[in-house]
Write a protein that holds these residues in place. Sequence first.
Motif, PDB file in Angstrom:
ATOM      1  N   ASP A 357       0.813  -1.220   0.000  1.00  0.00           N
ATOM      2  CA  ASP A 357       0.000   0.000   0.000  1.00  0.00           C
ATOM      3  C   ASP A 357       0.847   1.271   0.000  1.00  0.00           C
ATOM      4  OD1 ASP A 357      -2.134  -1.683   0.164  1.00  0.00           O
ATOM      5  OD2 ASP A 357      -2.414  -1.437   2.332  1.00  0.00           O
ATOM      6  N   LEU A 358       1.950   1.234   0.748  1.00  0.00           N
ATOM      7  CA  LEU A 358       2.751   2.453   0.885  1.00  0.00           C
ATOM      8  C   LEU A 358       3.981   2.429  -0.033  1.00  0.00           C
ATOM      9  CD1 LEU A 358       3.409   5.097   2.352  1.00  0.00           C
ATOM     10  CD2 LEU A 358       4.287   3.766   4.262  1.00  0.00           C
ATOM     11  N   GLY A 359       4.838   1.403   0.169  1.00  0.00           N
ATOM     12  CA  GLY A 359       6.108   1.353  -0.564  1.00  0.00           C
ATOM     13  C   GLY A 359       5.904   1.265  -2.071  1.00  0.00           C
ATOM     14  N   ASN A 360       4.954   0.437  -2.468  1.00  0.00           N
ATOM     15  CA  ASN A 360       4.734   0.219  -3.894  1.00  0.00           C
ATOM     16  C   ASN A 360       4.197   1.460  -4.587  1.00  0.00           C
ATOM     17  OD1 ASN A 360       5.132  -1.592  -5.829  1.00  0.00           O
ATOM     18  ND2 ASN A 360       3.258  -2.795  -5.469  1.00  0.00           N
ATOM     19  N   LEU A 361       3.353   2.202  -3.886  1.00  0.00           N
ATOM     20  CA  LEU A 361       2.798   3.419  -4.489  1.00  0.00           C
ATOM     21  C   LEU A 361       3.935   4.412  -4.749  1.00  0.00           C
ATOM     22  CD1 LEU A 361       0.283   4.976  -5.406  1.00  0.00           C
ATOM     23  CD2 LEU A 361       0.074   5.868  -3.076  1.00  0.00           C
ATOM     24  N   LEU A 362       4.846   4.509  -3.777  1.00  0.00           N
ATOM     25  CA  LEU A 362       5.996   5.399  -3.959  1.00  0.00           C
ATOM     26  C   LEU A 362       6.846   4.921  -5.138  1.00  0.00           C
ATOM     27  CD1 LEU A 362       7.966   7.661  -2.953  1.00  0.00           C
ATOM     28  CD2 LEU A 362       9.052   5.905  -1.550  1.00  0.00           C
ATOM     29  N   GLN A 363       7.125   3.609  -5.153  1.00  0.00           N
ATOM     30  CA  GLN A 363       7.997   3.033  -6.177  1.00  0.00           C
ATOM     31  C   GLN A 363       7.430   3.249  -7.588  1.00  0.00           C
ATOM     32  OE1 GLN A 363      10.549   1.693  -4.654  1.00  0.00           O
ATOM     33  NE2 GLN A 363      11.707   0.832  -6.368  1.00  0.00           N
ATOM     34  N   ARG A 364       6.140   2.982  -7.730  1.00  0.00           N
ATOM     35  CA  ARG A 364       5.519   3.065  -9.058  1.00  0.00           C
ATOM     36  C   ARG A 364       5.453   4.521  -9.526  1.00  0.00           C
ATOM     37  NH1 ARG A 364       0.552  -0.551 -10.387  1.00  0.00           N
ATOM     38  NH2 ARG A 364       1.429  -0.021 -12.395  1.00  0.00           N
ATOM     39  N   THR A 365       5.119   5.409  -8.597  1.00  0.00           N
ATOM     40  CA  THR A 365       5.014   6.831  -8.966  1.00  0.00           C
ATOM     41  C   THR A 365       6.386   7.353  -9.383  1.00  0.00           C
ATOM     42  OG1 THR A 365       3.395   6.963  -7.194  1.00  0.00           O
ATOM     43  CG2 THR A 365       4.086   9.044  -8.136  1.00  0.00           C
ATOM     44  N   GLU A 366       7.368   7.006  -8.568  1.00  0.00           N
ATOM     45  CA  GLU A 366       8.731   7.465  -8.845  1.00  0.00           C
ATOM     46  C   GLU A 366       9.257   6.926 -10.156  1.00  0.00           C
ATOM     47  OE1 GLU A 366      11.035   5.927  -5.670  1.00  0.00           O
ATOM     48  OE2 GLU A 366      11.701   7.902  -5.018  1.00  0.00           O
ATOM     49  N   SER A 367       9.101   5.613 -10.375  1.00  0.00           N
ATOM     50  CA  SER A 367       9.732   5.059 -11.573  1.00  0.00           C
ATOM     51  C   SER A 367       9.059   5.594 -12.838  1.00  0.00           C
ATOM     52  CB  SER A 367       9.784   3.530 -11.547  1.00  0.00           C
ATOM     53  OG  SER A 367       8.526   3.048 -11.285  1.00  0.00           O
ATOM     54  N   LEU A 368       7.762   5.852 -12.732  1.00  0.00           N
ATOM     55  CA  LEU A 368       7.070   6.425 -13.898  1.00  0.00           C
ATOM     56  C   LEU A 368       7.577   7.848 -14.159  1.00  0.00           C
ATOM     57  CD1 LEU A 368       4.911   5.184 -15.688  1.00  0.00           C
ATOM     58  CD2 LEU A 368       3.182   6.305 -14.294  1.00  0.00           C
ATOM     59  N   ALA A 369       7.734   8.608 -13.077  1.00  0.00           N
ATOM     60  CA  ALA A 369       8.213   9.990 -13.227  1.00  0.00           C
ATOM     61  C   ALA A 369       9.621   9.997 -13.820  1.00  0.00           C
ATOM     62  CB  ALA A 369       8.210  10.688 -11.870  1.00  0.00           C
ATOM     63  N   LEU A 370      10.475   9.115 -13.291  1.00  0.00           N
ATOM     64  CA  LEU A 370      11.863   9.114 -13.776  1.00  0.00           C
ATOM     65  C   LEU A 370      11.927   8.651 -15.234  1.00  0.00           C
ATOM     66  CD1 LEU A 370      13.756   7.774 -10.614  1.00  0.00           C
ATOM     67  CD2 LEU A 370      13.399  10.123 -11.352  1.00  0.00           C
ATOM     68  N   LYS A 371      11.055   7.693 -15.573  1.00  0.00           N
ATOM     69  CA  LYS A 371      11.049   7.185 -16.948  1.00  0.00           C
ATOM     70  C   LYS A 371      10.699   8.300 -17.943  1.00  0.00           C
ATOM     71  CE  LYS A 371       8.884   3.540 -19.670  1.00  0.00           C
ATOM     72  NZ  LYS A 371       7.847   2.524 -19.637  1.00  0.00           N
ATOM     73  N   TYR A 372       9.790   9.188 -17.534  1.00  0.00           N
ATOM     74  CA  TYR A 372       9.351  10.239 -18.465  1.00  0.00           C
ATOM     75  C   TYR A 372       9.936  11.604 -18.098  1.00  0.00           C
ATOM     76  CZ  TYR A 372       6.410   6.639 -20.341  1.00  0.00           C
ATOM     77  OH  TYR A 372       5.979   5.478 -20.919  1.00  0.00           O
ATOM     78  N   ASP A 373      11.127  11.531 -17.512  1.00  0.00           N
ATOM     79  CA  ASP A 373      11.890  12.748 -17.314  1.00  0.00           C
ATOM     80  C   ASP A 373      11.164  13.801 -16.456  1.00  0.00           C
ATOM     81  OD1 ASP A 373      14.195  14.049 -17.682  1.00  0.00           O
ATOM     82  OD2 ASP A 373      13.611  15.040 -19.571  1.00  0.00           O
ATOM     83  N   ALA A 374      10.485  13.331 -15.406  1.00  0.00           N
ATOM     84  CA  ALA A 374       9.719  14.269 -14.575  1.00  0.00           C
ATOM     85  C   ALA A 374      10.207  14.217 -13.134  1.00  0.00           C
ATOM     86  CB  ALA A 374       8.240  13.927 -14.653  1.00  0.00           C
ATOM     87  N   ALA A 375      11.550  14.092 -12.947  1.00  0.00           N
ATOM     88  CA  ALA A 375      12.089  13.994 -11.588  1.00  0.00           C
ATOM     89  C   ALA A 375      11.813  15.278 -10.810  1.00  0.00           C
ATOM     90  CB  ALA A 375      13.581  13.720 -11.640  1.00  0.00           C
ATOM     91  N   THR A 376      11.886  16.430 -11.469  1.00  0.00           N
ATOM     92  CA  THR A 376      11.547  17.682 -10.787  1.00  0.00           C
ATOM     93  C   THR A 376      10.102  18.000 -11.103  1.00  0.00           C
ATOM     94  OG1 THR A 376      13.795  18.413 -11.071  1.00  0.00           O
ATOM     95  CG2 THR A 376      12.189  20.100 -10.485  1.00  0.00           C
ATOM     96  N   LEU A 377       9.309  18.054 -10.036  1.00  0.00           N
ATOM     97  CA  LEU A 377       7.854  18.132 -10.217  1.00  0.00           C
ATOM     98  C   LEU A 377       7.309  19.398  -9.602  1.00  0.00           C
ATOM     99  CD1 LEU A 377       6.141  14.852  -8.998  1.00  0.00           C
ATOM    100  CD2 LEU A 377       5.865  15.936 -11.229  1.00  0.00           C
ATOM    101  N   THR A 378       6.743  20.270 -10.399  1.00  0.00           N
ATOM    102  CA  THR A 378       6.085  21.434  -9.786  1.00  0.00           C
ATOM    103  C   THR A 378       4.582  21.165  -9.770  1.00  0.00           C
ATOM    104  OG1 THR A 378       6.127  22.432 -11.947  1.00  0.00           O
ATOM    105  CG2 THR A 378       7.771  23.214 -10.377  1.00  0.00           C
ATOM    106  N   ALA A 379       3.900  21.800  -8.836  1.00  0.00           N
ATOM    107  CA  ALA A 379       2.443  21.590  -8.743  1.00  0.00           C
ATOM    108  C   ALA A 379       1.757  22.369  -9.867  1.00  0.00           C
ATOM    109  CB  ALA A 379       1.955  22.086  -7.395  1.00  0.00           C
ATOM    110  N   PRO A 380       0.673  21.825 -10.440  1.00  0.00           N
ATOM    111  CA  PRO A 380      -0.029  22.558 -11.500  1.00  0.00           C
ATOM    112  C   PRO A 380      -0.692  23.824 -10.933  1.00  0.00           C
ATOM    113  CG  PRO A 380      -1.243  20.598 -10.859  1.00  0.00           C
ATOM    114  CD  PRO A 380       0.043  20.557 -10.102  1.00  0.00           C
ATOM    115  N   GLN A 381      -1.008  24.780 -11.795  1.00  0.00           N
ATOM    116  CA  GLN A 381      -1.689  26.010 -11.366  1.00  0.00           C
ATOM    117  C   GLN A 381      -3.074  25.690 -10.817  1.00  0.00           C
ATOM    118  OE1 GLN A 381      -0.550  29.104 -11.212  1.00  0.00           O
ATOM    119  NE2 GLN A 381       1.450  28.400 -11.941  1.00  0.00           N
TER     120      GLN A 381
END
Length: 637
Positions: A357-381
């Motif tokens: 529930d916790l670790g996997n959600l972090l892992q999946r979100t992170e790896s998807l972000a890193l895969k698509y070059d979104a390591a630096t994330l700003t909040a939308p307007q």
Amino acid sequence: MNNKKFYVTTPIYYATAAPHLGTLYSTLLADVAARWHKVQAIDTFFLTGTDEFGQKVAQAAQQAGKDPKSFVDQFIPAYKDLWKKYLIDYTHFIRTTDDYHVKAVQQWIADLQKKGDIYKGAYEGWYCTPCETFLTEKDFEVGTKNPLCTSCERPTGWVCEPCYFFKLSAYQDVLLQFFQDNPNFITPKERAAEVVSFVRSGLQDVSISRTTISWGVPFPGDEKHVTYVWADALNNYITGVGYGQEGKQADFKKWWPADMQVLGKDIVRFHAVYWPAFLMASGLPLPKQLLVHGWIKMGDYKMSKSRGNSIDPQNLLQSYGADAVRYYLTRQLAITQDGQFSIEDLEQKISSDLANDLGNLLQRTESLALKYDAATLTAPQTWSNTSQALYQASLTMIEQFEKEMERGYFHSALNHVWKFLHESNAYFHNQEPWKLIKTDKAGFLEIISATVHALKTAGILLWPVMPAKMESLFERIGYQFELGKDQVALCKIPWKNTFMLTGGNPLFEKPEEKKETVAPEVTQPVVNYIGIEDLAKVELTVGTIIDCQSIPESDKLLKLSVDLGEAQPRCILSGVKSSYSPEQLIGKQGVFVTNLKPRMMLKKYESQGMMLFVKNQDGQMIFATTEKEVPNGNKLQ
Ligand code: ME8
């Protein structure tokens, strides 16, 4: 820093052995409460320590062939080391042998003597050494020899000696009034009801000194006496924050009264009756809340040092790490009831709650972000309605969490975080960001950002329970976690954090996937060896139950008539009504202790021996017998 303060205490543990899982549990609850305030930037004092005087400690030292002080000294590093490994961040560790404590207790006694709340008398009664307590009249049948202690169920011993008393009886009405005016003083409510009914049934003055032992705080003005443990031990809660010490008045004023005192249900009477009365007598304010929890049990019994059925928390550390054990103890054991500790259950919770529930959600979100070059994330307007709903869910969760934490129901507070984590997982999965990236990069980034905000919020609330893992989580998402700021308040403001995702190994490993799991050992029971001559003292005889009747005035006892090969059958009472009906026992051959001194029971039955039973896994009594039938009267050898 917030200008509020929070002072929390644990019981001080008898320094007769290293800490076990039960003592860790109380200390952990206090640490979680302390950290919950620290994370809100509230100035916090957390006191724990050891109870080092008294007969129980003196006897244990004698058995070990040591003088009491060096005996207790040897356990202190084990406490401090374990607390450190379990990330227990206490402010001060008090030992009742500390000089400042001894002096302050003596001063406290002298003051109360002057006020007339302490007077000299004599005490006779049945005393339980392991629990350091006298039975009251209500606790046993008049005429019973060595009645069993109501708390640990071991035989008591007769004590008769001159002693000093504290006038507890004078506080009955004020205590009842206090309970009525402060309904949240004792949590949970079930415990409060027991205390009120105990006080209503009448309070006797309590003995606060002993002449039969020397290992204690010397009684001021009467060197034949030492202070009886509770009058010494309970005062640690005030001496630990400066009471009775020169130059510490301001500290004492700042911290006392305690905001929360954590304890197990075995010592509720001392904390909810004696302790408030002691404080009233000294004109000091009373603690705000007693958080009284149940037992961690192993099978039918409370886990305890003296019973020798404890799990060594050091072994759990090697296999699962501090955070996971902290989580399991806080979430799985509701403070309102006793709970079983189970390794399978612990492993299952690590896999499902922490790794999935916790670790996997972090892992999946992170790896998807890193895969698509979104390591630096700003909040939308602006946020979509779905993301807004997740933010609103986080606010609801924080509100419920706060409410449960304030009343000390940490297990319920954690349930709210998990409900939110399930919502966050659903938010992430339902929107399929891995597909959305192909058509809508902004939408994709929003989902990643909202999920990381959700993880950060859960992380802040979980930090009091799993500080090290949550700090790793903050590092992984690039969140600057600072304790001087109210982190909970920061979670409530509309989401606008910028994150820097770094990636890394799973936050929690599933136990079944670990290559090597060190199986935690249950410590071996302490064996008190006896010589063959001791065994020879007990006469064990085979006999047949020729008649058996239920005793109507008792819900435990059956009356057996037993043929032991003697001229007359013997009458033997046995407390097995809940396991056997009389018919099930008639005609059965069993093993009996036949040289036990006859005992009067329920004022009219003489029991002339004892039948031997053993409990099965369901707690049912099963009688012991021989492998083949033998003549009645034959002795076991
Ligand atoms: O009573 N499950 O010390 P103690 C949960 N010195 N909690 C448990 C537990 C279990 N199986 N076993 C112990 C004393 N505890 C006195 C206290 S305070 C002024 C003096 C915890 O070493 C629980 O908090 O016997 C219980 O109340 C406490 O340890 C008793 O520790």
